[in-house]
Scaffold this motif. Structure first.
Motif: not given
Length: 101
Positions: A11-14, A66-70
């Protein structure tokens, strides 16, 4: 064990380079053997050394989103150290042998 992982803020862009750099900084500051490439950062040590570093790297990226993919991949092989470099050296030896044929 070797843990290869990637942490991506959503959600912060490319352009996520700054957030990813924050995670890599945590890994490098740990003092554990590590390597970063275009897709993953790999870190080597025992479970109790490596997993807190992975968590801290994730937390570093959470400062940007506030959202992270791991994504995590673990090679847990008892009694082996230096695997981070030994695996690459083995492949390079085999490549050199193939080139010599």
């Amino acid at each position: 064990m070797i843990v290869a992982f990637s942490v991506t803020p959503l959600g912060i862009g490319e352009d996520v380079g700054e957030a990813v750099a924050a995670a890599v900084k945590v890994v490098r500051a740990s003092g554990l053997p590590s390597r970063t490439d275009a897709m993953f950062t790999s870190i080597e040590g025992d479970w109790d050394e490596v997993m807190p570093v992975v968590r801290a790297a994730i937390d570093a990226v959470k400062a940007y989103s506030n959202r992270v993919s791991t994504v995590i991949k673990i090679d847990d092989r008892a009694g082996v150290t230096g695997g981070l470099t030994a695996k690459v050296e083995s492949v390079e030896r085999h490549l050199a042998a193939l080139d010599g044929r």
